[in-house]
Design a protein around this motif. Sequence first.
Motif, PDB file in Angstrom:
ATOM      1  N   UNK A   1       1.122  -1.484  -0.639  1.00 52.18           N
ATOM      2  CA  UNK A   1      -0.121   0.196  -0.252  1.00 52.18           C
ATOM      3  C   UNK A   1       0.742   1.152   0.157  1.00 52.18           C
ATOM      4  N   UNK A   2       1.782   1.129   0.605  1.00 48.76           N
ATOM      5  CA  UNK A   2       2.671   2.086   0.800  1.00 48.76           C
ATOM      6  C   UNK A   2       3.186   2.625   0.117  1.00 48.76           C
TER       7      UNK A   2
ATOM      8  N   UNK B   1      10.578  13.497   6.648  1.00 49.74           N
ATOM      9  CA  UNK B   1      10.787  12.511   7.740  1.00 49.74           C
ATOM     10  C   UNK B   1      10.348  13.634   9.024  1.00 49.74           C
ATOM     11  N   UNK B   2      10.135  12.799  10.166  1.00 51.30           N
ATOM     12  CA  UNK B   2      10.036  13.537  11.694  1.00 51.30           C
ATOM     13  C   UNK B   2      11.015  13.431  12.839  1.00 51.30           C
ATOM     14  N   UNK B   3      12.073  12.811  11.872  1.00 52.73           N
ATOM     15  CA  UNK B   3      12.942  13.055  13.012  1.00 52.73           C
ATOM     16  C   UNK B   3      14.167  14.352  12.758  1.00 52.73           C
TER      17      UNK B   3
ATOM     18  N   UNK C   1       4.273   9.720   6.890  1.00 52.66           N
ATOM     19  CA  UNK C   1       5.380  10.239   8.034  1.00 52.66           C
ATOM     20  C   UNK C   1       6.202   9.258   8.139  1.00 52.66           C
ATOM     21  N   UNK C   2       7.024   9.765   8.710  1.00 53.80           N
ATOM     22  CA  UNK C   2       8.257   8.205   9.056  1.00 53.80           C
ATOM     23  C   UNK C   2       9.309   8.647   9.923  1.00 53.80           C
TER      24      UNK C   2
ATOM     25  N   UNK D   1       4.868   5.317   8.013  1.00 56.27           N
ATOM     26  CA  UNK D   1       5.510   4.623   7.060  1.00 56.27           C
ATOM     27  C   UNK D   1       6.454   4.296   7.870  1.00 56.27           C
ATOM     28  N   UNK D   2       6.324   4.179   9.030  1.00 52.02           N
ATOM     29  CA  UNK D   2       7.002   3.401  10.029  1.00 52.02           C
ATOM     30  C   UNK D   2       9.397   3.940  10.156  1.00 52.02           C
TER      31      UNK D   2
END
Length: 105
Positions: free
Chosen positions: A16-17, A29-31, A67-68, A93-94
């Motif tokens: 799906x992704x 990217x939320x890092x 988001x990942x 998205x992991x």
Amino acid sequence: MFGIFKNMFSKKDNTQMEKLIKEGAFLVDVRTAAEFAEGHVKGSTNIPLDQVASQLEKFKGKEQIIVFCRSGNRSGQAKMILEQNGFKNVTNGGTWQDVNEAISK
């Protein structure tokens, strides 16, 4: 019981992704900026988790959002923040490596 072990040790299904990425999903990217600088998904945007709520404008008008982060934990939190603010099209998205792998397929 065995389903737990299967989920722990089996490869994540990213079908799906992969489809969403091919359709042009907004990759976030939320890092932290420092983590992002050490390696990231080509074409992704860095919006650290602690800035997601104050940067909602950047998510508006995006058909699909993925988001990942490093482990999937912060991206889960980011997904929740976005959904609490009315976004319905958000996928966790992991890890950034999972997303990177999905892009290369």
